[in-house]
Write a protein that holds these residues in place. Structure first.
Motif, PDB file in Angstrom:
ATOM      1  N   TYR A 199       0.528  -0.558  -0.431  1.00 42.35           N
ATOM      2  CA  TYR A 199       0.000   0.063  -0.013  1.00 42.35           C
ATOM      3  C   TYR A 199       0.875   1.481   0.416  1.00 42.35           C
ATOM      4  CZ  TYR A 199      -3.020  -3.755   1.749  1.00 42.35           C
ATOM      5  OH  TYR A 199      -3.745  -5.096   2.147  1.00 42.35           O
ATOM      6  N   GLU A 200       1.998   1.397  -1.141  1.00 41.57           N
ATOM      7  CA  GLU A 200       3.000   2.726  -0.977  1.00 41.57           C
ATOM      8  C   GLU A 200       2.348   4.108  -1.214  1.00 41.57           C
ATOM      9  OE1 GLU A 200       7.224   3.593  -3.071  1.00 41.57           O
ATOM     10  OE2 GLU A 200       5.579   1.793  -3.551  1.00 41.57           O
ATOM     11  N   ALA A 201       1.149   4.039  -2.227  1.00 40.30           N
ATOM     12  CA  ALA A 201       0.662   4.763  -2.746  1.00 40.30           C
ATOM     13  C   ALA A 201      -0.078   5.634  -2.004  1.00 40.30           C
ATOM     14  CB  ALA A 201      -0.143   4.707  -3.616  1.00 40.30           C
ATOM     15  N   THR A 202      -1.390   4.280  -0.195  1.00 40.93           N
ATOM     16  CA  THR A 202      -2.027   4.932   0.885  1.00 40.93           C
ATOM     17  C   THR A 202      -0.784   5.359   1.351  1.00 40.93           C
ATOM     18  OG1 THR A 202      -3.239   2.923  -0.563  1.00 40.93           O
ATOM     19  CG2 THR A 202      -3.422   4.214   2.317  1.00 40.93           C
ATOM     20  N   PHE A 203       0.345   5.206   2.314  1.00 37.81           N
ATOM     21  CA  PHE A 203       1.080   5.750   2.867  1.00 37.81           C
ATOM     22  C   PHE A 203       1.209   7.192   2.537  1.00 37.81           C
ATOM     23  CE2 PHE A 203       1.478   1.016   5.097  1.00 37.81           C
ATOM     24  CZ  PHE A 203       1.118   1.462   5.857  1.00 37.81           C
ATOM     25  N   GLN A 204       1.981   7.362   1.439  1.00 37.36           N
ATOM     26  CA  GLN A 204       2.955   8.527   0.618  1.00 37.36           C
ATOM     27  C   GLN A 204       1.568   9.888   1.066  1.00 37.36           C
ATOM     28  OE1 GLN A 204       6.044   8.645   0.220  1.00 37.36           O
ATOM     29  NE2 GLN A 204       6.571   7.236   0.372  1.00 37.36           N
ATOM     30  N   ASN A 205       0.369   8.691   0.527  1.00 34.31           N
ATOM     31  CA  ASN A 205      -0.770  10.353   0.373  1.00 34.31           C
ATOM     32  C   ASN A 205      -0.998  10.431   1.628  1.00 34.31           C
ATOM     33  OD1 ASN A 205      -1.178  10.545  -2.755  1.00 34.31           O
ATOM     34  ND2 ASN A 205      -2.844   8.692  -2.422  1.00 34.31           N
ATOM     35  N   LEU A 206      -0.820   9.863   2.850  1.00 41.72           N
ATOM     36  CA  LEU A 206      -1.572  10.083   3.935  1.00 41.72           C
ATOM     37  C   LEU A 206      -0.088  10.228   5.105  1.00 41.72           C
ATOM     38  CD1 LEU A 206      -2.637   6.202   5.451  1.00 41.72           C
ATOM     39  CD2 LEU A 206      -4.318   8.014   5.344  1.00 41.72           C
ATOM     40  N   VAL A 207       0.933   9.938   4.745  1.00 45.48           N
ATOM     41  CA  VAL A 207       1.593  11.020   5.228  1.00 45.48           C
ATOM     42  C   VAL A 207       2.051  12.796   4.505  1.00 45.48           C
ATOM     43  CG1 VAL A 207       4.357  11.558   5.178  1.00 45.48           C
ATOM     44  CG2 VAL A 207       3.509   9.292   5.807  1.00 45.48           C
ATOM     45  N   GLN A 208       1.882  12.006   3.375  1.00 49.20           N
ATOM     46  CA  GLN A 208       1.696  14.071   2.590  1.00 49.20           C
ATOM     47  C   GLN A 208       0.088  15.002   3.499  1.00 49.20           C
ATOM     48  OE1 GLN A 208       1.765  14.607  -1.606  1.00 49.20           O
ATOM     49  NE2 GLN A 208       0.436  16.292  -1.459  1.00 49.20           N
ATOM     50  N   THR A 209      -1.047  14.097   3.343  1.00 49.84           N
ATOM     51  CA  THR A 209      -1.829  15.031   4.673  1.00 49.84           C
ATOM     52  C   THR A 209      -1.630  15.297   5.590  1.00 49.84           C
ATOM     53  OG1 THR A 209      -3.145  14.126   2.300  1.00 49.84           O
ATOM     54  CG2 THR A 209      -3.962  14.768   4.861  1.00 49.84           C
ATOM     55  N   PHE A 210      -0.716  14.462   7.047  1.00 48.10           N
ATOM     56  CA  PHE A 210      -0.476  14.471   8.040  1.00 48.10           C
ATOM     57  C   PHE A 210       0.082  16.046   8.230  1.00 48.10           C
ATOM     58  CE2 PHE A 210       2.592  13.319  11.275  1.00 48.10           C
ATOM     59  CZ  PHE A 210       1.384  13.320  12.075  1.00 48.10           C
ATOM     60  N   VAL A 211       1.872  15.404   6.908  1.00 45.00           N
ATOM     61  CA  VAL A 211       2.279  16.645   7.329  1.00 45.00           C
ATOM     62  C   VAL A 211       1.788  17.802   7.379  1.00 45.00           C
ATOM     63  CG1 VAL A 211       4.628  17.496   6.510  1.00 45.00           C
ATOM     64  CG2 VAL A 211       4.687  15.497   7.048  1.00 45.00           C
ATOM     65  N   ARG A 212       0.844  18.540   6.026  1.00 42.22           N
ATOM     66  CA  ARG A 212       0.173  19.145   6.002  1.00 42.22           C
ATOM     67  C   ARG A 212      -0.444  19.849   6.386  1.00 42.22           C
ATOM     68  NH1 ARG A 212      -1.946  18.420  -0.536  1.00 42.22           N
ATOM     69  NH2 ARG A 212       0.387  18.873  -1.315  1.00 42.22           N
ATOM     70  N   GLY A 213      -1.250  18.949   7.651  1.00 41.06           N
ATOM     71  CA  GLY A 213      -2.174  18.993   8.797  1.00 41.06           C
ATOM     72  C   GLY A 213      -1.974  19.147  10.431  1.00 41.06           C
ATOM     73  N   CYS A 214      -0.419  19.020  10.491  1.00 37.30           N
ATOM     74  CA  CYS A 214      -0.221  19.190  12.187  1.00 37.30           C
ATOM     75  C   CYS A 214       1.392  19.300  12.054  1.00 37.30           C
ATOM     76  CB  CYS A 214       0.030  17.036  12.853  1.00 37.30           C
ATOM     77  SG  CYS A 214       1.683  16.359  11.530  1.00 37.30           S
ATOM     78  N   TRP A 215       2.309  19.950  11.582  1.00 36.88           N
ATOM     79  CA  TRP A 215       3.245  20.344  11.346  1.00 36.88           C
ATOM     80  C   TRP A 215       3.105  21.483  11.903  1.00 36.88           C
ATOM     81  CZ3 TRP A 215       8.381  18.658  10.634  1.00 36.88           C
ATOM     82  CH2 TRP A 215       9.842  19.953  10.995  1.00 36.88           C
ATOM     83  N   PRO A 216       4.057  21.809  12.784  1.00 35.21           N
ATOM     84  CA  PRO A 216       5.281  20.910  13.330  1.00 35.21           C
ATOM     85  C   PRO A 216       5.292  20.021  14.579  1.00 35.21           C
ATOM     86  CG  PRO A 216       5.604  23.393  14.295  1.00 35.21           C
ATOM     87  CD  PRO A 216       4.427  23.232  13.879  1.00 35.21           C
ATOM     88  N   ASP A 217       3.890  20.053  15.428  1.00 36.21           N
ATOM     89  CA  ASP A 217       3.783  18.958  16.192  1.00 36.21           C
ATOM     90  C   ASP A 217       3.247  17.372  15.644  1.00 36.21           C
ATOM     91  OD1 ASP A 217       3.785  18.175  18.733  1.00 36.21           O
ATOM     92  OD2 ASP A 217       1.437  19.032  19.061  1.00 36.21           O
ATOM     93  N   LEU A 218       3.832  16.933  15.458  1.00 40.73           N
ATOM     94  CA  LEU A 218       4.183  15.971  14.651  1.00 40.73           C
ATOM     95  C   LEU A 218       3.471  14.704  16.042  1.00 40.73           C
ATOM     96  CD1 LEU A 218       7.572  15.696  12.955  1.00 40.73           C
ATOM     97  CD2 LEU A 218       5.956  16.349  11.878  1.00 40.73           C
ATOM     98  N   CYS A 219       4.373  14.807  17.066  1.00 40.29           N
ATOM     99  CA  CYS A 219       3.252  12.837  18.033  1.00 40.29           C
ATOM    100  C   CYS A 219       2.322  13.685  18.504  1.00 40.29           C
ATOM    101  CB  CYS A 219       4.647  13.727  18.659  1.00 40.29           C
ATOM    102  SG  CYS A 219       6.511  12.690  18.806  1.00 40.29           S
TER     103      CYS A 219
END
Length: 200
Positions: free
Chosen positions: A51-71
């Motif tokens: 599920y490489e594409a799914t993970f890449q899309n999730l990570v992209q959305t995640f970084v945009r939404g929560c940077w810089p408070d990753l944890c």
């Protein structure tokens, strides 16, 4: 096993998996610290390959939404993944795989002149990189033990994980089904509205 022992084991497995994901050549990675860590390496990378594409899309959305408070963002993602009250080893593997992809993406983006996941440079201080990885691993361990300790104990902890991940052919289709269900649940949250979720 005590809560402290289970937390330490969870942390060691998470740190090992993140470290593996950041190793240019996985064959040169240090030996895993335990059977459970070795099993997570195998299952996590298997999930990534499926599920490489799914993970890449999730990570992209995640970084945009929560940077810089990753944890804090990662904690909310894990809470959302089990908001239906259901947890299985497939979802646990998904969390590890997602975090490994996240760590690798952050490091790769930071090494580029312009990041590919946000419109502004992430500006990670690489001198703090080991601590960043440690905090991500601690976030996983904290969630599993603070919020899902009862489930972990009922399922025999990481020993139970290893048994579930038996490499026999009769189990492989079941493992893939669990992984697919977990990742589809994550994708439903991430691709449809993870940015909104993390911004709340």
């Amino acid at each position: 096993m005590s809560s402290c022992g289970l937390w330490n084991e969870s942390l060691a497995i998470a740190e090992d998996y993140i470290g593996l994901c950041l190793t240019a050549d996985p064959s040169e990675a240090p030996l895993p610290p335990s059977e459970a860590a070795a099993t997570m390496r195998r299952m996590g990378r298997h999930a990534e390959s499926l599920y490489e594409a799914t993970f890449q899309n999730l990570v992209q959305t995640f970084v945009r939404g929560c940077w810089p408070d990753l944890c804090s963002g990662l904690r909310r993602v894990m809470q959302e993944m089990v908001s239906d009250g259901f947890l299985n080893w497939g979802r646990v593997v998904s969390v590890f795989a997602f975090t490994g992809v996240l760590a690798r993406r952050l490091l790769e983006d930071n090494e580029e002149e312009e990041t590919t996941t946000t419109t502004t440079k992430l500006r990670l201080d690489l001198s703090d990189w080991p601590q960043i990885c440690r905090k991500l691993a601690e976030t996983i361990a904290d969630f599993l033990i603070e919020e899902k300790k009862e489930w972990m104990l009922e399922n025999n902890g990481w020993e139970g994980f290893c048994k579930w991940c038996s490499s026999s052919s009769s189990r492989q289709s079941s493992q893939d089904a669990y992984l697919k269900t977990a990742l589809l649940a994550a994708a439903g949250v991430g691709l449809a509205g993870l940015t909104f979720l993390l911004a709340r």
